[in-house]
Design an enzyme around this catalytic site. Structure first.
Site, PDB file in Angstrom:
ATOM      1  CB  ALA A 157      -0.899  -0.011   1.224  1.00 47.72           C
ATOM      2  N   GLY A 209       0.493  -4.726   1.005  1.00 47.24           N
ATOM      3  CA  GLY A 209      -0.793  -4.674   0.316  1.00 47.24           C
ATOM      4  C   GLY A 209      -0.736  -5.305  -1.073  1.00 47.24           C
ATOM      5  CD  GLU A 219      -2.697  -7.136   3.372  1.00 45.43           C
ATOM      6  OE1 GLU A 219      -2.363  -5.964   3.110  1.00 45.43           O
ATOM      7  OE2 GLU A 219      -3.249  -7.475   4.421  1.00 45.43           O
ATOM      8  CD  GLU A 246       1.861  -5.342   5.551  1.00 47.13           C
ATOM      9  OE1 GLU A 246       2.631  -6.320   5.706  1.00 47.13           O
ATOM     10  OE2 GLU A 246       1.000  -5.291   4.654  1.00 47.13           O
TER      11      GLU A 246
HETATM   12  C1  HXC Z   1       5.005   4.260  -1.304  1.00 43.20           C
HETATM   13  C2  HXC Z   1       6.792   3.276  -2.356  1.00 43.20           C
HETATM   14  C3  HXC Z   1       6.467   2.025  -1.795  1.00 43.20           C
HETATM   15  C4  HXC Z   1       5.319   1.960  -0.965  1.00 43.20           C
HETATM   16  C5  HXC Z   1       8.220   1.783  -3.006  1.00 43.20           C
HETATM   17  N1  HXC Z   1       7.886   3.080  -3.102  1.00 43.20           N
HETATM   18  N2  HXC Z   1       7.390   1.123  -2.227  1.00 43.20           N
HETATM   19  N3  HXC Z   1       6.071   4.368  -2.112  1.00 43.20           N
HETATM   20  N4  HXC Z   1       4.625   3.106  -0.749  1.00 43.20           N
HETATM   21  N5  HXC Z   1       4.889   0.819  -0.424  1.00 43.20           N
HETATM   22  C6  HXC Z   1       8.551   4.130  -3.864  1.00 43.20           C
HETATM   23  C7  HXC Z   1       9.829   4.609  -3.218  1.00 43.20           C
HETATM   24  O1  HXC Z   1       9.546   5.553  -2.218  1.00 43.20           O
HETATM   25  C8  HXC Z   1      10.543   5.226  -4.394  1.00 43.20           C
HETATM   26  O2  HXC Z   1       9.960   6.476  -4.691  1.00 43.20           O
HETATM   27  C9  HXC Z   1      10.171   4.275  -5.527  1.00 43.20           C
HETATM   28  O3  HXC Z   1       8.964   3.628  -5.117  1.00 43.20           O
HETATM   29  C10 HXC Z   1      11.220   3.224  -5.780  1.00 43.20           C
HETATM   30  O4  HXC Z   1      11.495   2.558  -4.576  1.00 43.20           O
HETATM   31  P1  HXC Z   1      12.969   2.401  -3.997  1.00 43.20           P
HETATM   32  O5  HXC Z   1      12.838   2.171  -2.524  1.00 43.20           O
HETATM   33  O6  HXC Z   1      13.838   3.523  -4.434  1.00 43.20           O
HETATM   34  O7  HXC Z   1      13.431   1.073  -4.734  1.00 43.20           O
HETATM   35  P2  HXC Z   1      14.458  -0.035  -4.215  1.00 43.20           P
HETATM   36  O8  HXC Z   1      15.634   0.609  -3.577  1.00 43.20           O
HETATM   37  O9  HXC Z   1      14.682  -0.939  -5.375  1.00 43.20           O
HETATM   38  O10 HXC Z   1      13.713  -0.818  -3.042  1.00 43.20           O
HETATM   39  C11 HXC Z   1      12.564  -1.594  -3.346  1.00 43.20           C
HETATM   40  C12 HXC Z   1      11.831  -1.971  -2.044  1.00 43.20           C
HETATM   41  C13 HXC Z   1      11.518  -0.690  -1.243  1.00 43.20           C
HETATM   42  C14 HXC Z   1      12.692  -2.921  -1.202  1.00 43.20           C
HETATM   43  C15 HXC Z   1      10.551  -2.711  -2.458  1.00 43.20           C
HETATM   44  O11 HXC Z   1      10.894   0.254  -2.109  1.00 43.20           O
HETATM   45  C16 HXC Z   1      10.599  -0.922  -0.088  1.00 43.20           C
HETATM   46  O12 HXC Z   1      11.026  -1.424   0.951  1.00 43.20           O
HETATM   47  N6  HXC Z   1       9.336  -0.514  -0.207  1.00 43.20           N
HETATM   48  C17 HXC Z   1       8.346  -0.603   0.852  1.00 43.20           C
HETATM   49  C18 HXC Z   1       7.898  -2.027   1.045  1.00 43.20           C
HETATM   50  C19 HXC Z   1       6.876  -2.119   2.166  1.00 43.20           C
HETATM   51  O13 HXC Z   1       7.157  -1.829   3.336  1.00 43.20           O
HETATM   52  N7  HXC Z   1       5.665  -2.490   1.799  1.00 43.20           N
HETATM   53  C20 HXC Z   1       4.548  -2.559   2.767  1.00 43.20           C
HETATM   54  C21 HXC Z   1       3.836  -1.231   2.771  1.00 43.20           C
HETATM   55  S1  HXC Z   1       2.659  -1.123   4.055  1.00 43.20           S
HETATM   56  P3  HXC Z   1      10.869   7.763  -4.982  1.00 43.20           P
HETATM   57  O14 HXC Z   1       9.890   8.856  -5.213  1.00 43.20           O
HETATM   58  O15 HXC Z   1      11.716   7.932  -3.776  1.00 43.20           O
HETATM   59  O16 HXC Z   1      11.650   7.386  -6.208  1.00 43.20           O
HETATM   60  C22 HXC Z   1       1.364  -1.925   3.467  1.00 43.20           C
HETATM   61  C23 HXC Z   1       0.200  -1.912   4.397  1.00 43.20           C
HETATM   62  C24 HXC Z   1      -0.856  -2.793   3.860  1.00 43.20           C
HETATM   63  O17 HXC Z   1       1.332  -2.452   2.399  1.00 43.20           O
HETATM   64  C25 HXC Z   1      -2.136  -2.483   4.519  1.00 43.20           C
HETATM   65  C26 HXC Z   1      -3.256  -2.959   3.682  1.00 43.20           C
HETATM   66  C27 HXC Z   1      -3.320  -2.431   2.315  1.00 43.20           C
END
Ligand code: HXC
Length: 256
Positions: free
Chosen positions: A64, A107, A110, A130
């Site tokens: 998400a 998400g 999910e 998460e």
């Molecule tokens: C918002 C996100 C994002 C996310 C990536 N981006 N994941 N933005 N929400 N979940 C954005 C980054 O900020 C970045 O934007 C661009 O996408 C590229 O990501 P990078 O981090 O630069 O890429 P990389 O270094 O290759 O790393 C990839 C990654 C990392 C390991 C997947 O992006 C990451 O850890 N993302 C978050 C994963 C996560 O925690 N997901 C769960 C989210 S919470 P910019 O603008 O800086 O280029 C969730 C709650 C669910 O899902 C609840 C129900 C729906």
């Protein structure tokens, strides 16, 4: 509003592609609203027999959209109730195939678990990280992952936030097929094309019956399945399908 998803039809397949590649397809509220609206429209369209949901090769969806949620308070999240939109995926009657690739996190995972058949590219990373954000999965992840993998593996993934790759996901039962990365979309499309040759009403009823496993006890589920099975004997497709077998010819299903 920007096109957070792209849709097209390929034969009788309704294709939805998540379209925020620069954000690794992070699922914001407009994206989910557009995706659900597209799935519902395909579900109602008599020309369409199943749907395919895909992201990009780098990411099905990395979660998400954290930026959208980061500053929200508890009451704001409660009033916003964004998961009410997600619930509507569960009302879609036609099969949904997911083409999983790259990052399938939070998400994104999910969303994938809301799909019916999951085809994954080699090397795809799956996880519910998460916990690393100080929250837990909120769109059914704790329930669906536990159903899919069992308590031991689900606890491991949800409490540690670690990812597993496609091979481990296949062994654990999270996905049903793993294919080479370069052909994952085509492989998922091929699954859809195969579904398009099946009796549409039987497909719907089969999906409904399997999904009842989430809502009912085994006994209730078996009774529900039985009723749906008997109901199919009121369709032309059942006559065609069984008639074709008896006559040793290929069935041609009309969806009636
Ligand atoms: C918002 C996100 C994002 C996310 C990536 N981006 N994941 N933005 N929400 N979940 C954005 C980054 O900020 C970045 O934007 C661009 O996408 C590229 O990501 P990078 O981090 O630069 O890429 P990389 O270094 O290759 O790393 C990839 C990654 C990392 C390991 C997947 O992006 C990451 O850890 N993302 C978050 C994963 C996560 O925690 N997901 C769960 C989210 S919470 P910019 O603008 O800086 O280029 C969730 C709650 C669910 O899902 C609840 C129900 C729906």
């Amino acid at each position: 509003m920007p096109n957070e998803i792209l849709t097209e039809t390929i034969g009788a397949v309704g294709v939805c592609r998540l379209n925020r590649p620069d954000k690794l397809n992070a699922i914001n509220i407009p994206l989910m609203e557009q995706l659900v609206a597209a799935l519902e429209a395909f579900d109602k369209n008599p020309e369409i027999r199943c749907m395919l949901v895909a992201g990009s090769e780098r990411a099905f969806a990395a979660g998400a959209d954290i930026a959208e949620m980061a500053s929200a308070g508890m009451v704001e999240m409660y009033i916003r109730n964004q998961f009410a939109t997600w619930d509507r995926i569960g009302l879609v009657q036609k099969p949904i195939v997911a083409a999983a690739s790259g990052y399938v996190l939070g998400g994104g995972c999910e969303l994938m678990m809301n799909c019916d058949i999951i085809v994954a590219a080699e090397g795809t990373q799956f996880g519910l990280p998460e916990i690393n954000l100080g929250v837990i999965p909120g769109a059914g992840g704790t329930q669906r992952l536990t159903r899919a993998l069992g308590k031991a593996r689900a606890m491991d993934l949800i409490l540690t936030g670690r990812s597993i790759d496609a091979a481990e996901a296949l062994a654990a039962g999270l996905v049903s097929r793993v294919v080479p990365r370069e052909s994952y979309f085509d492989a998922a499309l091929q699954v859809c094309k195969d579904l398009c040759t099946k009796a549409p009403l039987a497909l719907r009823f089969a999906k409904e019956a399997v999904m009842k496993n989430y809502a009912l006890t085994l006994e209730e589920g078996i009774q529900h399945e039985r009723k749906l099975f008997y109901m199919l004997f009121g369709t032309q497709d059942q006559k065609e399908g069984m008639g074709a077998f008896v006559e040793k010819r290929k069935a041609n299903f009309a969806g009636k």
